[in-house]
Design a protein around this motif. Structure first.
Motif, mmCIF file in Angstrom:
data_model
loop_
_atom_site.group_PDB
_atom_site.id
_atom_site.type_symbol
_atom_site.label_atom_id
_atom_site.label_comp_id
_atom_site.label_asym_id
_atom_site.label_seq_id
_atom_site.Cartn_x
_atom_site.Cartn_y
_atom_site.Cartn_z
ATOM 1 N N ILE A 21 -0.647 23.264 -15.572
ATOM 2 C CA ILE A 21 0.213 23.524 -16.723
ATOM 3 C C ILE A 21 1.674 23.323 -16.350
ATOM 4 N N SER A 22 2.080 23.810 -15.199
ATOM 5 C CA SER A 22 3.465 23.652 -14.761
ATOM 6 C C SER A 22 3.807 22.182 -14.552
ATOM 7 N N LEU A 23 2.897 21.439 -13.970
ATOM 8 C CA LEU A 23 3.124 20.013 -13.738
ATOM 9 C C LEU A 23 3.240 19.246 -15.052
ATOM 10 N N VAL A 24 2.377 19.550 -16.005
ATOM 11 C CA VAL A 24 2.430 18.871 -17.301
ATOM 12 C C VAL A 24 3.750 19.164 -18.004
ATOM 13 N N LEU A 25 4.176 20.424 -17.997
ATOM 14 C CA LEU A 25 5.449 20.777 -18.628
ATOM 15 C C LEU A 25 6.624 20.072 -17.953
ATOM 16 N N ALA A 26 6.610 20.007 -16.640
ATOM 17 C CA ALA A 26 7.692 19.333 -15.915
ATOM 18 C C ALA A 26 7.708 17.838 -16.212
ATOM 19 N N LEU A 27 6.539 17.214 -16.263
ATOM 20 C CA LEU A 27 6.466 15.786 -16.572
ATOM 21 C C LEU A 27 6.954 15.485 -17.987
ATOM 22 N N VAL A 28 6.602 16.344 -18.929
ATOM 23 C CA VAL A 28 7.080 16.171 -20.300
ATOM 24 C C VAL A 28 8.596 16.247 -20.340
ATOM 25 N N LEU A 29 9.167 17.196 -19.610
ATOM 26 C CA LEU A 29 10.620 17.327 -19.566
ATOM 27 C C LEU A 29 11.275 16.084 -18.973
ATOM 28 N N VAL A 30 10.739 15.582 -17.887
ATOM 29 C CA VAL A 30 11.306 14.394 -17.242
ATOM 30 C C VAL A 30 11.227 13.186 -18.174
ATOM 31 N N VAL A 31 10.086 12.986 -18.804
ATOM 32 C CA VAL A 31 9.921 11.843 -19.704
ATOM 33 C C VAL A 31 10.867 11.954 -20.898
ATOM 34 N N LEU A 32 10.984 13.127 -21.479
ATOM 35 C CA LEU A 32 11.896 13.304 -22.606
ATOM 36 C C LEU A 32 13.342 13.056 -22.202
ATOM 37 N N GLN A 33 13.723 13.513 -21.034
ATOM 38 C CA GLN A 33 15.090 13.280 -20.576
ATOM 39 C C GLN A 33 15.356 11.797 -20.376
ATOM 40 N N LEU A 34 14.393 11.093 -19.825
ATOM 41 C CA LEU A 34 14.589 9.669 -19.573
ATOM 42 C C LEU A 34 14.582 8.847 -20.861
ATOM 43 N N LEU A 35 13.772 9.257 -21.828
ATOM 44 C CA LEU A 35 13.678 8.501 -23.067
ATOM 45 C C LEU A 35 14.800 8.830 -24.052
ATOM 46 N N LEU A 36 15.112 10.102 -24.196
ATOM 47 C CA LEU A 36 16.054 10.520 -25.233
ATOM 48 C C LEU A 36 17.475 10.714 -24.734
ATOM 49 N N GLY A 37 17.614 11.236 -23.539
ATOM 50 C CA GLY A 37 18.948 11.452 -23.007
ATOM 51 C C GLY A 37 19.247 10.398 -21.972
ATOM 52 N N ARG A 38 20.430 9.956 -21.944
ATOM 53 C CA ARG A 38 20.785 8.925 -20.958
ATOM 54 C C ARG A 38 21.123 9.604 -19.639
ATOM 55 N N VAL A 39 20.055 10.026 -18.968
ATOM 56 C CA VAL A 39 20.160 10.781 -17.724
ATOM 57 C C VAL A 39 19.648 9.909 -16.583
ATOM 58 N N ALA A 40 20.281 10.007 -15.450
ATOM 59 C CA ALA A 40 19.830 9.259 -14.274
ATOM 60 C C ALA A 40 18.472 9.791 -13.811
ATOM 61 N N ILE A 41 17.725 8.934 -13.154
ATOM 62 C CA ILE A 41 16.384 9.305 -12.698
ATOM 63 C C ILE A 41 16.420 10.481 -11.723
ATOM 64 N N GLY A 42 17.420 10.516 -10.867
ATOM 65 C CA GLY A 42 17.526 11.614 -9.907
ATOM 66 C C GLY A 42 17.751 12.951 -10.584
ATOM 67 N N THR A 43 18.605 12.961 -11.582
ATOM 68 C CA THR A 43 18.873 14.188 -12.328
ATOM 69 C C THR A 43 17.632 14.639 -13.093
#
Length: 58
Positions: free
Chosen positions: A7-29
């Motif tokens: 569950i923790s991994l899925v939530l973290a992956l969703v957050l990373v994908v949303l940040q990369l798709l919607l926010g113009r955030v660097a991959i490291g961040t």
């Protein structure tokens, strides 16, 4: 234990994908915030499971 990790991994992956798709955030961040989200979600789930086990609710 495995349920909390998944569950923790899925939530973290969703957050990373949303940040990369919607926010113009660097991959490291995005990965750093995903790691932080993973740890926080795991600790919250751990505390929640222990709380409900201790109080007898389940």
């Amino acid at each position: 234990m495995a349920r909390r990790l998944v569950i923790s991994l899925v939530l973290a992956l969703v957050l990373v994908v949303l940040q990369l798709l919607l926010g113009r955030v660097a991959i490291g961040t995005a990965l750093l915030t995903g790691l932080i989200a993973f740890v926080v979600a795991f600790l919250v789930l751990l505390a929640s499971d222990r709380w409900f086990t201790r109080t007898g609710r389940r």
